[in-house]
Design a protein around this motif. Sequence first.
Motif, PDB file in Angstrom:
ATOM      1  N   ASP A 196       0.802  -1.220   0.000  1.00  0.00           N
ATOM      2  CA  ASP A 196       0.000   0.000   0.000  1.00  0.00           C
ATOM      3  C   ASP A 196       0.837   1.274   0.000  1.00  0.00           C
ATOM      4  O   ASP A 196       0.414   2.289  -0.526  1.00  0.00           O
ATOM      5  N   PHE A 197       2.036   1.226   0.618  1.00  0.00           N
ATOM      6  CA  PHE A 197       2.771   2.488   0.692  1.00  0.00           C
ATOM      7  C   PHE A 197       3.264   2.921  -0.677  1.00  0.00           C
ATOM      8  O   PHE A 197       3.446   4.118  -0.918  1.00  0.00           O
TER       9      PHE A 197
ATOM     10  N   TYR B 116      -0.237  -0.672   8.515  1.00  0.00           N
ATOM     11  CA  TYR B 116       1.176  -1.015   8.479  1.00  0.00           C
ATOM     12  C   TYR B 116       1.722  -1.027   7.054  1.00  0.00           C
ATOM     13  O   TYR B 116       2.755  -0.425   6.767  1.00  0.00           O
ATOM     14  N   ALA B 117       0.993  -1.685   6.151  1.00  0.00           N
ATOM     15  CA  ALA B 117       1.486  -1.795   4.766  1.00  0.00           C
ATOM     16  C   ALA B 117       1.485  -0.449   4.060  1.00  0.00           C
ATOM     17  O   ALA B 117       2.176  -0.276   3.068  1.00  0.00           O
ATOM     18  N   SER B 118       0.725   0.512   4.567  1.00  0.00           N
ATOM     19  CA  SER B 118       0.676   1.779   3.840  1.00  0.00           C
ATOM     20  C   SER B 118       1.717   2.777   4.323  1.00  0.00           C
ATOM     21  O   SER B 118       1.681   3.936   3.942  1.00  0.00           O
ATOM     22  N   LEU B 119       2.648   2.329   5.169  1.00  0.00           N
ATOM     23  CA  LEU B 119       3.787   3.185   5.526  1.00  0.00           C
ATOM     24  C   LEU B 119       5.074   2.450   5.151  1.00  0.00           C
ATOM     25  O   LEU B 119       5.215   1.259   5.423  1.00  0.00           O
TER      26      LEU B 119
END
Lengths: 303, 355
Positions: A196-197, B116-119
Amino acid sequence: MADAAANFVRIAEPLGPATELSVKSRSYWSSVLGKLRRDPVTLTCAGILVLIFLSAIFAPLIIPADPYKTSMIRRLQAVGSPGNLLGTDELGRDMIARLIYGGRLSLLMGTLPVINALLIGGLLGVTAGFLGGRVNMLIMRTIDVFYAFPSVLLAIAISGALGAGLMNSIVALTIVFIPPVARVSEAVTTSVRGLDFVEAARASGARSWTIIRVHILGNVLGPIFIYATGLISVSIILASGLSFLGLGVKPPEPEWGLMLNTLRQSIWVNPVVAALPGTMIFLTSICFNLMSDGLRSAMDVKL
Amino acid sequence: MSPPPLDPRDRGGKAQPLLAVTGLKKYFHLKSGLLSSAAGVVQSVDGISFTVRKGETLGIVGESGCGKSTTARLLMRLIDPDAGEVIFDGETIGTHDGMSIREMRRNMQMVFQDSYASLNPRLPIEESIAFGPRVHGIPRAAARERARSLLEQVGLDPNLYVRRYPHELSGGQRQRVNIARALALEPRLVIMDEAVSALDKSVEAQVLNLLMDLKTNFGLTYIFISHDLNVVQYMSDRVLVMYLGKLVEIGTVEAIYNRPRHPYTRALLSAMPSMDPARRTTQPPLTGDPPNPINPPSGCRFRTRCAFAEEVCARAEPKLVESDEATLHHVACHMAIPGSGHSAATRGIAEAAAS
């Protein structure tokens, strides 16, 4: 809205500053270093490798003996003989000098192809992984062609076609190592790209190159680098193999693989001396392997 | 709804919707191999149209796999739509004379479900927040200053947290960082894609309240995607219900929750856990799994699970029609269309359900 509001009572009114204890933030690399510091095997291996590299680089300062100077009288002296602590080879040349000077070529042939392959294969793999789709298909299927040949055979074939010599064997080994490096890079990049990041970075309007530089590379270089460290030992062994077959360095240059080849005939006369170049190859490659394993577990932090 | 504050970036005026989506469509083509052609087509989002008014929160609900998240990603252009037009404050996105995608991304941001996955695990959160402004040409020092002030706005003390890494934060703190990251570009519209679903209930409530406060402070408009009907009811001004890539019903939160017209919405709401023992669920609201989106049913997609399905439902796809002007209530059901051929069309759904 009434009953919804009842379900969601404002639990914490405006949140004050966090009261928990301030923990000193440790960056990723400092936590990796901390782990490595408690890993004696990796530290020992790294120490041995540093010694081998330093002695190869500063060989003329350490060893007064000439690695090319032959002596018909003092041929195949045993280990521990006066003046030649590790004995002499079949032409009476000092083994210590030859082993240390030999490290120069062997280490060069072990590391340079891997560094080249890391640059080229890494670039191909990260590009394929990040762009995906047709580009990925084109790059990775081309890479797959090289997998049709066993690596030793491929190295021999390319060296044979290019002709013997130091540069040619480095080129040959580079070509051998590009496919595995590219494949590993592609796999890691593909898995990171889906997170996602990376999507969030795209959603912020960043261009592909910025995303690769800031968000992808930091997360893929570690695993690729560890894999490449493991390849150095393979490269040293393959390079020795090429020299052994007469496709790498030419005599009288000292090189571990070549020395192993020429001392082969003396194995019955003085087995310990004949085994010394092999011991160096073994020591270097196992140190690289163990260090790569250590790095892998140290960097595999569950973040 | 609080009156939208004056925004210097406003172009179309108060009446102009902030976002107008027309005929948004995305089919995913499944490929079985290298040379074979498409093995199937997932009609993930199939021609949905809606508007988001300035300053409101539009909730989007539906079962998993109904296309909620795909809609969010289509709006952000993280995936390219097959068809459809998105107009942001009067300017068409991605066209020559309209708004560029890069410009749109400065006005529209998204918070993802997985905090968590988006950072980026390798970046201190300060850098993650400052990344967006940096990309848009703001100098490093100013971007960091903005990151610090946003951390404060989302309830994290910048002095304690700026240099932290994502793994050093709890889920709720990480989601606050993600919200700060989304706000760093000073967007006007923020899409919350299941932004609080992964948090535990007490933290979820805190983050929801934070979102409410931020909305007023920054004059934001939200698209709030969730499968949690309570949360959507709490947050939203209007609610959009999706089923298998189609918009089935849209209206104000009161209209949808108190007078749902579509049988699917009714089923969804009756499955909603209630705090009131007198209103507990007595009969199973829906049976069976949602149909395979690769080959959705003809006509009305809900007919295979609908208690009122008739012959007309298989034949024709119901259009989205206005059912009540005051509550902006629109519904796509043959029972709501007079003369559609459905036996209940004249009586209305409520009566049909009662009989």
